[in-house]
Structure formats: C-alpha cells, structure tokens
Design an enzyme around this catalytic site. Structure first.
Site, short mmCIF file in Angstrom:
data_model
loop_
_atom_site.label_atom_id
_atom_site.label_comp_id
_atom_site.label_asym_id
_atom_site.label_seq_id
_atom_site.Cartn_x
_atom_site.Cartn_y
_atom_site.Cartn_z
N ASP A 54 -8.62 3.76 1.49
CA ASP A 54 -7.61 3.89 2.54
C ASP A 54 -8.25 4.41 3.83
O ASP A 54 -8.66 5.57 3.90
CB ASP A 54 -6.52 4.86 2.06
N CYS A 95 -1.52 0.83 7.34
CA CYS A 95 -2.95 0.50 7.46
C CYS A 95 -3.34 -0.73 6.64
O CYS A 95 -3.52 -1.82 7.18
CB CYS A 95 -3.82 1.70 7.04
N ARG A 96 -3.46 -0.57 5.32
CA ARG A 96 -4.06 -1.64 4.51
C ARG A 96 -3.15 -2.85 4.33
O ARG A 96 -3.59 -3.99 4.53
CB ARG A 96 -4.47 -1.09 3.14
N SER A 97 -1.88 -2.63 3.92
CA SER A 97 -1.06 -3.81 3.63
C SER A 97 -0.67 -4.60 4.89
O SER A 97 -0.65 -5.84 4.84
CB SER A 97 0.16 -3.47 2.77
N ASN A 111 2.21 1.53 4.35
CA ASN A 111 2.52 0.27 5.07
C ASN A 111 2.20 0.37 6.56
O ASN A 111 2.87 -0.24 7.40
CB ASN A 111 3.98 -0.16 4.84
N CYS A 170 0.86 -1.18 0.00
CA CYS A 170 0.00 0.00 0.00
C CYS A 170 0.90 1.23 0.00
O CYS A 170 2.08 1.13 -0.34
CB CYS A 170 -0.99 -0.02 1.17
#
Ligand code: 4NP
Length: 150
Positions: A124, A15-17, A13, A10
């Site tokens: 996001d 939150c999402r990934s 690095n 993401c």
C-alpha cells in the site's frame, strides 16, 4: 469476449484500487475490450473523496487520469453486480468474504495472481510512499488480467 464486469478492491479506495481501475480503463480504451470496471474500498473513511493526491500525480505521469473517480465502500450487492472481484491484498479478501451473500459464488482473486512472481499483496503506497512501485506492479497485473480474459 462477452462483457465482463470487474471490481477492484483495496482498503481505502483512494490509492491502489482506483489506480487499478484507471490502468485497466486505459488498456481497455486502447484495445477495445468489452469490460465494465469499478473500484471500491472495504473501509468507509474516504467515501465520496477523489483518489489520494500522490496517487493521482503518479498516474498522471503515465497518462492516466484518476481525478474524476470517487471513493465508495464495498457492499454485499457487489457480489451480484460483478463477475470478478480483484483484491489488492489478503486482508481485503478476508474483509470481502464477510460481505458475501449466502450461496454467491463470484470469484475473488488477488491482483498479484495476474503478475506471476510478484508475491501476495500489492504493497500500500499510502504507507510505503512508493507510488511508482505500486503503479509498476498494478500495470503488470492489469496487463495479465486482460490477457487472462482473452
Ligand atoms: P488504499 O490505501 O487501500 O490503497 O486506498 C489506503 C488509503 C488510506 C487509508 C488506508 C489505506 N486510510 O486508512 O486512510
């Protein structure tokens, strides 16, 4: 299944990934698949930091511990180290492609490729503040990704 090395990517690095890394780690732990999992961000702002607090908290409520993860930035070497790179949005893909070594053919896919009907990008939550919604989508896609490897 032979071992597959998967990198989630993401922007930050935090939150999402890392959430995707934690979710797939949980599935792999309970189902015994031979998969190496990592995550990275295309940006450099959060290198060395743990995931964002609200992302850790949201994952914790679903039994997923992200607290030991630390952010790192993507590098050209990632194209050699992983069999599959899964990006959270289309900008991540554009940024990743600038790092691809000449002649390298490692597939880069969108996370939503594994969650039919989910649209293009994983929104996001750092900006939307919808950490539950991001987790819902990431859990669905991680399930679809694991099934696609079988
Ligand atoms: P992520 O969210 O890409 O899902 O980790 C973000 C977190 C922080 C920033 C951008 C995106 N930031 O600009 O600090």
């Amino acid at each position: 299944m032979t071992q597959t090395r998967i990198l989630f990517v993401c922007l930050g690095n935090i939150c999402r990934s890392p959430t995707a890394e934690g979710v797939l780690r949980g599935l792999v732990a309970s189902e015994g698949a031979d998969i190496e999992i990592d995550s990275a961000g295309t940006g450099d702002w959060h290198i060395g930091k743990p995931p964002y607090g609200p992302a850790i908290d949201a994952a914790t409520t679903r039994g997923i511990d992200l607290s030991d993860l630390r952010a790192r930035q993507t590098s050209p070497d990632d194209f050699h180290r992983f069999d599959l790179i899964v990006a959270m949005d289309r900008q991540n893909i554009a940024d990743l492609e600038k790092l691809r070594p000449e002649g390298n053919t490692t597939p880069v896919r969108l996370m939503t490729d594994f969650a039919p009907g989910a649209g293009w990008d994983v929104p996001d939550p750092y900006y939307t503040r919808d950490f539950e919604g991001a987790l819902d989508l990431i859990e669905t896609a991680a399930r679809g990704l694991l099934d696609s490897l079988r």
